[in-house]
Enzyme design. Structure first.
Site, short mmCIF file in Angstrom:
data_model
loop_
_atom_site.label_atom_id
_atom_site.label_comp_id
_atom_site.label_asym_id
_atom_site.label_seq_id
_atom_site.Cartn_x
_atom_site.Cartn_y
_atom_site.Cartn_z
CG PHE A 183 36.72 -82.45 27.52
CD1 PHE A 183 36.65 -82.57 25.73
CD2 PHE A 183 37.03 -83.97 27.46
CE1 PHE A 183 37.02 -83.02 24.65
CE2 PHE A 183 37.60 -84.95 26.46
CZ PHE A 183 37.00 -84.07 24.46
CB VAL B 265 32.80 -77.40 30.36
CG1 VAL B 265 31.54 -77.34 31.27
CG2 VAL B 265 33.38 -78.44 30.35
CG HIS B 266 37.08 -76.51 26.14
ND1 HIS B 266 37.53 -77.07 24.63
CD2 HIS B 266 38.19 -76.21 26.89
CE1 HIS B 266 38.74 -76.16 24.76
NE2 HIS B 266 39.08 -75.36 26.07
CG PHE B 267 34.39 -72.75 24.27
CD1 PHE B 267 35.41 -71.82 25.18
CD2 PHE B 267 35.92 -73.33 23.27
CE1 PHE B 267 36.79 -71.86 26.05
CE2 PHE B 267 37.97 -72.87 23.57
CZ PHE B 267 37.40 -72.24 24.89
CG LEU C 128 37.53 -76.10 20.44
CD1 LEU C 128 38.96 -76.07 21.17
CD2 LEU C 128 37.58 -74.81 19.68
#
Length: 162
Positions: free
Chosen positions: A47, A50-52, A57
């Protein structure tokens, strides 16, 4: 009561979720009362990309899940046959800081009440920054166990008396 230590394979026996949705790697549990654990978040977590992308984070919902999974381990350690434990609601939830790549999130949870399939708990998650604890999330929350809760349903009592 002495704490019970759970490693990753022990945790997999209790939790219904499977990787990558297991958010406790190690735990020390006082069955039915409390649990402490941790989860490492290496920089290659799926993740982070894509986050962020420019400021990676751990998503807040995953921090909530860390707390709930830690708390459920205390319940499963007391009664492995309890059935599936679901989230009911968070009565308070505060995100106070971020968990970033290569951080270890420590969790501490306490079961405040467990009656008739309704569980009330609280917890906090923290990281170590410069050797000091930094709380990143804290919450009060409720969970429920349908298999236990349903035995107290008035509908079940009506059906049994017919």
């Amino acid at each position: 009561m002495n704490p019970v230590t759970l490693n990753e394979s022990d945790i997999q026996k209790f939790l219904i979720m499977k990787p990558p949705f297991v958010f406790v790697s190690y735990a020390e549990v006082i069955p039915g009362q409390s649990a402490k654990g941790y989860r490492d978040f290496p920089e290659n977590e799926w993740f982070f990309e894509v986050h962020f992308p420019n400021d990676p984070l751990v998503p807040g919902v995953f921090l909530q899940e860390c707390l709930m999974q830690t708390a459920t381990l205390a319940l499963y350690a007391e009664n492995p046959e309890i059935g599936t434990i679901y989230a009911k609601k968070f009565t308070s939830l505060d995100f106070l800081a971020s968990v970033r790549p290569n951080d270890r999130l420590y969790t501490e949870t306490e079961i405040l009440s467990s009656k008739r399939g309704l569980i009330t708990a609280k917890g906090r998650g923290f990281i170590l920054k410069n050797g000091k604890e930094q709380t990143v999330v804290k919450a009060d929350f409720q969970m429920f166990v349908p298999s236990v809760l349903n035995t107290f349903s008035p509908l079940n009592k009506e059906r049994k008396s017919c």
